[in-house]
Design an enzyme around this catalytic site. Structure first.
Site, mmCIF file in Angstrom:
data_model
loop_
_atom_site.group_PDB
_atom_site.id
_atom_site.type_symbol
_atom_site.label_atom_id
_atom_site.label_comp_id
_atom_site.label_asym_id
_atom_site.label_seq_id
_atom_site.Cartn_x
_atom_site.Cartn_y
_atom_site.Cartn_z
ATOM 1 N N TYR A 32 0.825 -1.200 0.000
ATOM 2 C CA TYR A 32 0.000 0.000 0.000
ATOM 3 C C TYR A 32 0.863 1.257 0.000
ATOM 4 C CZ TYR A 32 -3.356 3.467 1.660
ATOM 5 O OH TYR A 32 -4.130 4.579 1.800
ATOM 6 N N SER A 80 26.976 -19.501 -27.927
ATOM 7 C CA SER A 80 26.254 -20.638 -27.401
ATOM 8 C C SER A 80 27.223 -21.406 -26.495
ATOM 9 C CB SER A 80 25.811 -21.439 -28.618
ATOM 10 O OG SER A 80 25.080 -22.518 -28.271
ATOM 11 N N GLU A 111 27.694 -23.211 -12.202
ATOM 12 C CA GLU A 111 26.386 -22.556 -12.038
ATOM 13 C C GLU A 111 25.306 -23.459 -12.605
ATOM 14 O OE1 GLU A 111 26.672 -18.719 -14.028
ATOM 15 O OE2 GLU A 111 28.753 -18.631 -13.365
ATOM 16 N N LYS A 113 22.259 -24.327 -14.908
ATOM 17 C CA LYS A 113 21.881 -23.843 -16.241
ATOM 18 C C LYS A 113 20.363 -23.729 -16.306
ATOM 19 C CE LYS A 113 22.932 -24.623 -21.122
ATOM 20 N NZ LYS A 113 21.621 -24.579 -21.717
ATOM 21 N N ASP A 115 16.744 -23.079 -17.598
ATOM 22 C CA ASP A 115 16.159 -23.356 -18.903
ATOM 23 C C ASP A 115 15.077 -22.319 -19.192
ATOM 24 O OD1 ASP A 115 15.751 -24.596 -21.244
ATOM 25 O OD2 ASP A 115 14.641 -26.298 -20.435
ATOM 26 N N ARG A 134 18.763 -13.188 -27.772
ATOM 27 C CA ARG A 134 20.009 -13.678 -28.344
ATOM 28 C C ARG A 134 19.984 -13.631 -29.875
ATOM 29 N NH1 ARG A 134 22.784 -19.230 -26.614
ATOM 30 N NH2 ARG A 134 21.653 -20.299 -28.259
ATOM 31 N N TYR A 218 17.456 -13.930 -14.115
ATOM 32 C CA TYR A 218 18.643 -14.243 -13.319
ATOM 33 C C TYR A 218 19.875 -13.952 -14.165
ATOM 34 C CZ TYR A 218 15.928 -16.559 -9.698
ATOM 35 O OH TYR A 218 15.065 -16.823 -8.672
ATOM 36 N N LYS A 283 32.500 -23.031 -15.715
ATOM 37 C CA LYS A 283 33.281 -21.945 -16.320
ATOM 38 C C LYS A 283 34.654 -21.877 -15.674
ATOM 39 C CE LYS A 283 29.061 -19.313 -17.035
ATOM 40 N NZ LYS A 283 28.182 -18.221 -16.596
ATOM 41 N N LYS A 307 24.930 -31.382 -19.543
ATOM 42 C CA LYS A 307 23.475 -31.556 -19.614
ATOM 43 C C LYS A 307 23.041 -32.776 -18.821
ATOM 44 C CE LYS A 307 22.278 -28.474 -22.901
ATOM 45 N NZ LYS A 307 21.325 -28.066 -23.864
ATOM 46 N N CYS A 401 -18.386 -43.688 -15.844
ATOM 47 C CA CYS A 401 -17.559 -43.594 -14.643
ATOM 48 C C CYS A 401 -17.160 -45.004 -14.205
ATOM 49 C CB CYS A 401 -18.340 -42.903 -13.535
ATOM 50 S SG CYS A 401 -17.486 -42.944 -11.950
ATOM 51 N N CYS A 404 -19.166 -45.529 -10.528
ATOM 52 C CA CYS A 404 -20.625 -45.563 -10.376
ATOM 53 C C CYS A 404 -21.350 -45.791 -11.698
ATOM 54 C CB CYS A 404 -21.112 -44.273 -9.722
ATOM 55 S SG CYS A 404 -20.992 -42.864 -10.821
ATOM 56 N N CYS A 419 -17.532 -37.045 -14.008
ATOM 57 C CA CYS A 419 -18.678 -37.811 -13.528
ATOM 58 C C CYS A 419 -19.471 -36.839 -12.650
ATOM 59 C CB CYS A 419 -18.220 -39.006 -12.695
ATOM 60 S SG CYS A 419 -19.545 -39.706 -11.683
ATOM 61 N N CYS A 425 -21.020 -41.154 -5.788
ATOM 62 C CA CYS A 425 -19.887 -41.807 -6.445
ATOM 63 C C CYS A 425 -18.780 -41.957 -5.392
ATOM 64 C CB CYS A 425 -19.466 -40.951 -7.627
ATOM 65 S SG CYS A 425 -18.126 -41.619 -8.573
HETATM 66 P P1 AMP Z 1 22.625 -23.499 -25.404
HETATM 67 O O1 AMP Z 1 21.331 -22.742 -25.585
HETATM 68 O O2 AMP Z 1 22.429 -24.949 -25.136
HETATM 69 O O3 AMP Z 1 23.633 -23.170 -26.435
HETATM 70 O O4 AMP Z 1 23.232 -22.987 -24.034
HETATM 71 C C1 AMP Z 1 23.622 -21.646 -23.863
HETATM 72 C C2 AMP Z 1 22.598 -20.922 -23.087
HETATM 73 O O5 AMP Z 1 22.529 -21.401 -21.757
HETATM 74 C C3 AMP Z 1 22.915 -19.486 -22.891
HETATM 75 O O6 AMP Z 1 22.591 -18.721 -24.009
HETATM 76 C C4 AMP Z 1 22.047 -19.130 -21.733
HETATM 77 O O7 AMP Z 1 20.776 -18.764 -22.195
HETATM 78 C C5 AMP Z 1 21.866 -20.426 -20.987
HETATM 79 N N1 AMP Z 1 22.346 -20.367 -19.607
HETATM 80 C C6 AMP Z 1 21.594 -20.638 -18.528
HETATM 81 N N2 AMP Z 1 22.281 -20.515 -17.391
HETATM 82 C C7 AMP Z 1 23.534 -20.117 -17.745
HETATM 83 C C8 AMP Z 1 24.701 -19.802 -16.992
HETATM 84 N N3 AMP Z 1 24.748 -19.882 -15.669
HETATM 85 N N4 AMP Z 1 25.799 -19.422 -17.685
HETATM 86 C C9 AMP Z 1 25.772 -19.355 -19.035
HETATM 87 N N5 AMP Z 1 24.702 -19.642 -19.785
HETATM 88 C C10 AMP Z 1 23.584 -20.023 -19.154
HETATM 89 ZN ZN ZN Z 2 -18.962 -41.738 -10.670
#
Ligand code: AMP
Ligand code: ZN
Length: 665
Positions: A32, A80, A111, A113, A115, A134, A218, A283, A307, A401, A404, A419, A425
């Site tokens: 608020y 990539s 770190e 990864k 998705d 990207r 992030y 890294k 992976k 069902c 029942c 149902c 039931c």
């Molecule tokens: P890929 O898409 O399989 O080529 O993987 C690369 C992508 O991983 C990057 O473009 C990021 O979007 C993603 N990613 C997620 N977490 C991380 C991280 N901690 N460091 C670097 N890349 C990351």
């Molecule tokens: Zn039922």
């Protein structure tokens, strides 16, 4: 104060509180108070357009003008990552690194990864200047306006050094589920998965719509020409200091063995996270080494993605069971030839609904691919059509069902079959009772599914109210129920009468009236009678209550049996009114914050104890707080804040003694 100064000051304050709320999860003011300041700023900005700033906190709501997403060249290419799937791959990678770097000391930063969708944010002189997708790594789409609506992306930072920072935009699992719940209520189809929804969201034409999506960003990488840090870890710390949101699960590993430990740990734990990850990024930590290693045309040589395997198994479909839920929704579940998947033997897998069966084109006796997603029950993802047996027939969804035998109905536009024989039931009755006693509802424990089943079979309970007429003797007459368990169960039944109105309303199991909806309703109406008397038009005026919920409530209360049940429960003494009955004013409206866990009492009971004795609760410490009750593992930031503000810090036993609280109340 002159108006320009006032505007600048409000912007600073709001940026700060935004960061506290969204990145640090430590709000210091109420929503608020935040809105009041934001409104004031909006007004001033409208009055004095000469002081406009594209990065004002008021710009977070997005504009409804169409975005056109111009392609823009990245300041630094967005590479990539090379993929790896085994320890051997990582050892190979390290060996390649060793050929280029003359040092025995190669350490790593690991770190998770995430998705989601990667974006690159450019900061100039402390301002977010542009945000790109990207794209093909060289050129990306300009999605600046959309990214500005994401509250975990700072619009202004203290550092005046120019750099690009890369981050992943994601939707957390719990936010994704809420988003889908809302869509179902509005009669819209569910989104398939968080990743695609996140990537669709940042490319929406209308930024205002983007601001409604629960996106988070992030940060994981900084690139620039004048950077002062010497390692990846230092860069993450710098990002955090500047107000970016980072995952704090990163780890310094001094060698590959420690990297392997990190991989093992997260391979096991990944499903417990509130977001989806598809692996780990390893890294080289020192930037000096990163620079020596450089890039191939596609990847940095100093980083690699490990992976996690989405393990699949193939098995034969034996038969399909149809399960009936509490609301009558029918879920098809496949029985499979037992097969090993991720270390456990799988015999059953969910098929969701009839649309899903059609989509994968499932035939009887088919061989199917199964996967374990984030959920506990594995799912069938596709069919191996090569192995299909001649003359086999497509799976036909049941018309009746399984319990029942009523004819099922399917509402146009909804995926599920139902149902509608709710009152007779068996699995629906069992389901509603299990819902009624569950922890978030009436919280009656000591009642396993089996006990409920046996009570139903023996006609000892037919509906909720019968639970309150159970006696120790009746319970003991059931097989495998000892006297001690029976006494505990009776205690727990009696205690449940103290559950507040919103929990009682939730316990009734009215379709679409979940926990949040119940709370919302109980804020507006003070008693069940008031709710029963509301007309449809009045119900939909309640915050966040739409047509579906309103119809469901009206239907429920139009049924004589339900009204009879409610009246019986009222007589038994359940709370059908909201006024939190205070039983003492010992705490005299004092403001309390609790932190940590308590050996003597669970947190909810402690909160209840404070409220019924006339105290007020809040989740964060402010200058208005009177007491912090501290338990085991008290939050360090809360403790520090309390000390700074001179808030009294007491233990649970001090609280009881000091205020002479009676625990039996
Ligand atoms: P890929 O898409 O399989 O080529 O993987 C690369 C992508 O991983 C990057 O473009 C990021 O979007 C993603 N990613 C997620 N977490 C991380 C991280 N901690 N460091 C670097 N890349 C990351
Ligand atoms: Zn039922």
């Amino acid at each position: 104060m002159d108006n320009h100064k006032k505007i600048l000051e409000l912007r600073n304050i709001l940026h700060e509180h935004n960061h506290l709320y969204y990145v640090k999860n430590e709000p210091k003011i109420s929503d608020y108070e935040f809105d009041l300041m934001l409104n004031e700023l909006e007004k001033l900005e409208l009055e004095y357009p000469e002081f406009d700033d594209p990065n004002s906190p008021t710009k977070r709501v997005g504009s409804s003008l169409s975005n056109d997403f111009k392609a823009i060249t990245h300041n630094f290419q967005m590479y990539s990552l090379e993929n790896s799937y085994s320890r051997a791959d990582l050892i190979d990678w390290e060996n390649r690194i060793r050929k280029k770097i003359d040092s025995s000391q190669i350490s790593y930063c690991c770190e998770l990864k995430l998705d989601g969708v990667s974006v690159s944010l450019s900061y100039k002189n402390g301002d977010l200047f542009q945000g790109l997708t990207r794209g093909d790594g060289v050129n990306g789409d300009d999605v600046t306006e959309n990214l500005k609506t994401i509250k975990t992306i700072p619009l202004k930072i203290d550092s005046k050094i120019d750099f690009d920072i890369r981050g992943e935009v994601i939707i957390e699992k719990s936010d994704f589920d809420k988003l889908n719940e809302k869509r179902v209520l509005k009669g819209e189809s569910k989104y398939m998965n968080p990743r695609n929804t996140a990537s669709g969201s940042i490319k929406l034409i209308n930024s205002r719509e983007v601001s409604q999506r629960p996106l988070k960003c992030y940060a994981f990488q900084i690139v620039g020409n004048d950077l002062s840090f010497r390692s990846q870890i230092e860069s993450l710390k710098f990002a955090e200091e500047q107000g970016f949101n980072i995952l704090d699960s990163y780890k310094f590993c001094k060698n590959l063995d420690e990297v392997f430990e990190f991989l093992d740990y997260w391979e096991n734990k990944k499903n417990s996270l509130n977001f989806e990850i598809d692996g780990v990024v390893v890294k080289v930590n020192k930037l000096e080494f990163q620079n020596q290693l450089g890039y191939t045309s596609k990847f940095p040589r100093w980083a690699i993605a490990y992976k996690f395997k989405t393990e699949q198994a193939i098995s034969k479909l034996l038969s399909i069971d149809y399960q009936v839920g509490r609301t009558g929704a029918i879920t098809p579940v496949a029985n499979l030839q037992p097969v090993l998947l991720n270390g456990t033997i799988v015999k059953r897998a969910s098929l969701h609904n009839s649309d899903q069966i059609k989509k994968i084109d499932l035939y009887e006796n088919d061989f199917v691919f199964i996967e374990k997603g984030g959920e506990i029950i594995p799912k069938i993802v596709s069919v191996d059509k090569q192995k299909r047996i001649n003359n086999s027939k497509p799976v036909v969804f049941t018309k009746t069902c399984p319990s029942c035998k009523s004819i099922l109905t399917k509402v146009e536009g909804e995926a599920q079959h139902y149902c509608l024989n709710h009152k007779n039931c068996h699995p629906q009755i069992l389901g509603t009772i299990k819902h009624f006693i569950s922890r978030k509802a009436m919280n009656i424990d000591g009642f396993g599914t089996e006990t409920v089943d046996r009570l139903l079979e023996n006609n000892m309970i037919k509906n909720f109210s019968d639970i309150y007429y159970l006696t120790k003797e009746k319970i003991c007459s059931l097989e495998r129920m000892g006297e001690k368990s029976a006494i505990n169960l009776i205690d727990s039944i009696i205690n449940s009468k103290n559950q507040p109105f919103h929990k009682v309303l939730y316990s009734l199991g009215i379709r679409y009236v979940g926990e949040t909806v119940s709370k919302k309703i109980c804020k507006e109406v003070r008693s069940i009678d008031e709710l029963i008397n509301l007309k449809y038009d009045q119900i939909i005026l309640i915050d966040e209550i739409g047509e579906k919920i309103a119809h469901s409530l009206i239907n429920y209360f139009n049924d004589e049996d339900n009204i009879r049940l409610i009246n019986e429960l009222k007589l038994i003494g359940l709370n059908f009114e909201s006024n939190n009955q205070t039983i003492s004013s010992k705490l005299d409206s004092g403001k309390f914050v609790i932190s940590g866990t308590f050996e003597e009492i669970d947190r909810n009971s402690l909160k209840n104890l404070i409220e019924i004795n006339g105290g007020k609760l809040s989740s964060s410490i402010s200058s208005k707080t009177d007491f912090l009750i501290k338990g085991e593992n008290v939050g360090p930031s809360k403790l520090k804040k309390a000390q700074q503000l001179g808030v009294k810090i007491i233990s649970f036993s001090e609280f009881i003694n000091y205020f002479k609280i009676d625990l039996n109340d």
